[in-house]
Design a protein around this motif. Structure first.
Motif, PDB file in Angstrom:
ATOM      1  N   ASP A  65      59.678  54.274  74.221  1.00 28.93           N
ATOM      2  CA  ASP A  65      59.680  55.757  74.232  1.00 28.93           C
ATOM      3  C   ASP A  65      58.829  56.374  73.260  1.00 28.93           C
ATOM      4  N   ASN A  66      57.973  55.801  72.555  1.00 26.15           N
ATOM      5  CA  ASN A  66      56.926  56.138  71.615  1.00 26.15           C
ATOM      6  C   ASN A  66      55.739  56.637  72.177  1.00 26.15           C
ATOM      7  N   ALA A  67      55.497  57.731  73.078  1.00 29.15           N
ATOM      8  CA  ALA A  67      54.369  57.930  73.847  1.00 29.15           C
ATOM      9  C   ALA A  67      53.488  58.515  72.893  1.00 29.15           C
ATOM     10  N   ASP A  68      53.615  59.373  71.967  1.00 32.26           N
ATOM     11  CA  ASP A  68      52.433  59.548  70.915  1.00 32.26           C
ATOM     12  C   ASP A  68      51.701  58.309  70.400  1.00 32.26           C
ATOM     13  N   VAL A  69      52.592  57.222  69.874  1.00 32.40           N
ATOM     14  CA  VAL A  69      51.682  56.264  69.483  1.00 32.40           C
ATOM     15  C   VAL A  69      50.922  55.309  70.466  1.00 32.40           C
ATOM     16  N   VAL A  70      51.594  55.283  71.785  1.00 35.55           N
ATOM     17  CA  VAL A  70      50.825  54.778  72.814  1.00 35.55           C
ATOM     18  C   VAL A  70      49.470  55.406  72.878  1.00 35.55           C
ATOM     19  N   GLU A  71      49.452  56.744  72.703  1.00 33.17           N
ATOM     20  CA  GLU A  71      48.210  57.632  73.226  1.00 33.17           C
ATOM     21  C   GLU A  71      47.388  57.280  72.140  1.00 33.17           C
ATOM     22  N   PHE A  72      47.855  57.210  70.748  1.00 30.94           N
ATOM     23  CA  PHE A  72      47.025  56.954  69.678  1.00 30.94           C
ATOM     24  C   PHE A  72      46.268  55.552  69.912  1.00 30.94           C
ATOM     25  N   TYR A  73      46.828  54.659  70.286  1.00 30.41           N
ATOM     26  CA  TYR A  73      46.387  53.340  70.480  1.00 30.41           C
ATOM     27  C   TYR A  73      45.155  53.270  71.768  1.00 30.41           C
ATOM     28  N   ARG A  74      45.762  54.192  72.896  1.00 30.66           N
ATOM     29  CA  ARG A  74      44.783  54.088  73.916  1.00 30.66           C
ATOM     30  C   ARG A  74      43.356  54.914  73.487  1.00 30.66           C
ATOM     31  N   HIS A  75      43.491  55.788  72.722  1.00 30.88           N
ATOM     32  CA  HIS A  75      42.337  56.480  72.181  1.00 30.88           C
ATOM     33  C   HIS A  75      41.486  55.687  71.418  1.00 30.88           C
ATOM     34  N   LEU A  76      42.100  54.760  70.822  1.00 29.97           N
ATOM     35  CA  LEU A  76      41.504  53.973  69.921  1.00 29.97           C
ATOM     36  C   LEU A  76      40.819  52.367  70.941  1.00 29.97           C
ATOM     37  N   GLY A  77      41.116  52.493  72.164  1.00 29.69           N
ATOM     38  CA  GLY A  77      40.514  51.377  73.069  1.00 29.69           C
ATOM     39  C   GLY A  77      41.628  50.529  73.555  1.00 29.69           C
ATOM     40  N   TYR A  78      42.829  50.629  73.174  1.00 28.13           N
ATOM     41  CA  TYR A  78      43.729  49.630  73.656  1.00 28.13           C
ATOM     42  C   TYR A  78      44.351  50.033  75.109  1.00 28.13           C
ATOM     43  N   GLY A  79      44.924  48.870  75.533  1.00 28.94           N
ATOM     44  CA  GLY A  79      45.257  49.241  76.927  1.00 28.94           C
ATOM     45  C   GLY A  79      46.611  48.546  77.121  1.00 28.94           C
ATOM     46  N   ILE A  80      47.716  48.931  78.081  1.00 29.20           N
ATOM     47  CA  ILE A  80      48.768  48.280  78.237  1.00 29.20           C
ATOM     48  C   ILE A  80      48.714  46.964  78.992  1.00 29.20           C
ATOM     49  N   ASP A  81      49.256  45.821  78.415  1.00 22.06           N
ATOM     50  CA  ASP A  81      49.195  44.522  79.117  1.00 22.06           C
ATOM     51  C   ASP A  81      50.283  44.425  79.909  1.00 22.06           C
ATOM     52  N   GLU A  82      50.183  43.899  81.091  1.00 16.24           N
ATOM     53  CA  GLU A  82      51.444  43.898  82.110  1.00 16.24           C
ATOM     54  C   GLU A  82      52.204  42.502  81.589  1.00 16.24           C
ATOM     55  N   THR A  83      52.742  42.652  80.397  1.00 16.09           N
ATOM     56  CA  THR A  83      53.550  41.370  80.016  1.00 16.09           C
ATOM     57  C   THR A  83      54.994  41.950  79.725  1.00 16.09           C
ATOM     58  N   VAL A  84      55.860  40.823  79.640  1.00 16.86           N
ATOM     59  CA  VAL A  84      57.330  41.219  79.084  1.00 16.86           C
ATOM     60  C   VAL A  84      57.231  40.565  77.645  1.00 16.86           C
ATOM     61  N   SER A  85      57.627  41.290  76.765  1.00 21.13           N
ATOM     62  CA  SER A  85      57.871  40.910  75.391  1.00 21.13           C
ATOM     63  C   SER A  85      59.404  40.281  75.404  1.00 21.13           C
ATOM     64  N   LEU A  86      59.120  39.111  74.757  1.00 23.59           N
ATOM     65  CA  LEU A  86      60.515  38.332  74.294  1.00 23.59           C
ATOM     66  C   LEU A  86      60.536  37.951  73.196  1.00 23.59           C
ATOM     67  N   GLY A  87      61.972  37.926  72.460  1.00 20.75           N
ATOM     68  CA  GLY A  87      62.113  37.594  71.222  1.00 20.75           C
ATOM     69  C   GLY A  87      63.444  36.726  70.900  1.00 20.75           C
ATOM     70  N   LYS A  88      63.249  35.957  69.750  1.00 25.95           N
ATOM     71  CA  LYS A  88      64.418  35.304  69.526  1.00 25.95           C
ATOM     72  C   LYS A  88      64.618  35.251  67.867  1.00 25.95           C
ATOM     73  N   ARG A  89      65.575  35.741  67.289  1.00 24.95           N
ATOM     74  CA  ARG A  89      65.709  35.742  65.978  1.00 24.95           C
ATOM     75  C   ARG A  89      66.149  34.428  65.377  1.00 24.95           C
ATOM     76  N   LEU A  90      65.356  33.747  64.398  1.00 29.11           N
ATOM     77  CA  LEU A  90      65.676  32.611  63.732  1.00 29.11           C
ATOM     78  C   LEU A  90      66.311  32.734  62.546  1.00 29.11           C
ATOM     79  N   ILE A  91      66.132  33.582  61.857  1.00 26.50           N
ATOM     80  CA  ILE A  91      66.669  33.905  60.498  1.00 26.50           C
ATOM     81  C   ILE A  91      67.478  35.337  60.552  1.00 26.50           C
ATOM     82  N   ALA A  92      68.600  35.394  60.458  1.00 29.96           N
ATOM     83  CA  ALA A  92      69.178  36.720  60.199  1.00 29.96           C
ATOM     84  C   ALA A  92      68.874  37.317  58.940  1.00 29.96           C
ATOM     85  N   ASP A  93      68.527  38.539  59.065  1.00 31.68           N
ATOM     86  CA  ASP A  93      68.364  39.421  57.634  1.00 31.68           C
ATOM     87  C   ASP A  93      69.832  40.095  57.284  1.00 31.68           C
TER      88      ASP A  93
END
Length: 139
Positions: A111-139
């Protein structure tokens, strides 16, 4: 402004910066994140510091031999629009390139469109991937 490695004395200022930038989450202890990063590739954990010693921005990066990653890019609200974030990204890109890193990845909240646009301006593109995560140590 100068870009330099994070020091132990920067911890409180970094936590305040990340809170001001809305980067902290209840399930991540930022002090633990700072301590952990200072133990692994500390040279890729940098701040932008003003001439009077104030921390204007930060970025945490790493390289695993396959991809580089960038986290906790933050700019103090009063310094936004002054090139601090761009300078930090360029610094990390340069350091990773020197290590032979072929690609840099990062994650942005959907939901952070402004930051996505900042990175696009620097040459970054959206990768068609799914980000997965698993916490190994609870903070």
């Amino acid at each position: 402004m100068q870009i330099r490695s994070v020091r132990p004395a920067d911890t409180d200022a970094l936590v305040a910066l990340w809170e001001a930038a809305d980067l902290t989450r209840p399930w991540n202890d930022p002090r633990k994140d700072i301590a952990r990063k200072r133990e692994v590739q500390a040279e890729l954990f940098v701040v932008a510091e003003s001439a009077d010693g104030r921390i204007l921005g930060s970025v945490m990066a790493g390289y695993d031999g396959h991809r580089g990653w960038m986290n906790y890019l933050a700019t103090h609200p009063e310094a936004r629009g002054t090139g601090v974030a761009r300078a930090l990204v360029e610094h990390v890109e340069h350091e990773l390139l020197n290590l032979g890193c072929p690609k840099l990845n990062l994650q942005v909240r959907a939901d952070n469109a402004d930051v996505v646009e900042f990175y696009r301006h620097l040459g970054y593109g959206i990768d068609e991937t799914v980000s997965l995560g698993k916490r190994l140590i609870a903070d």
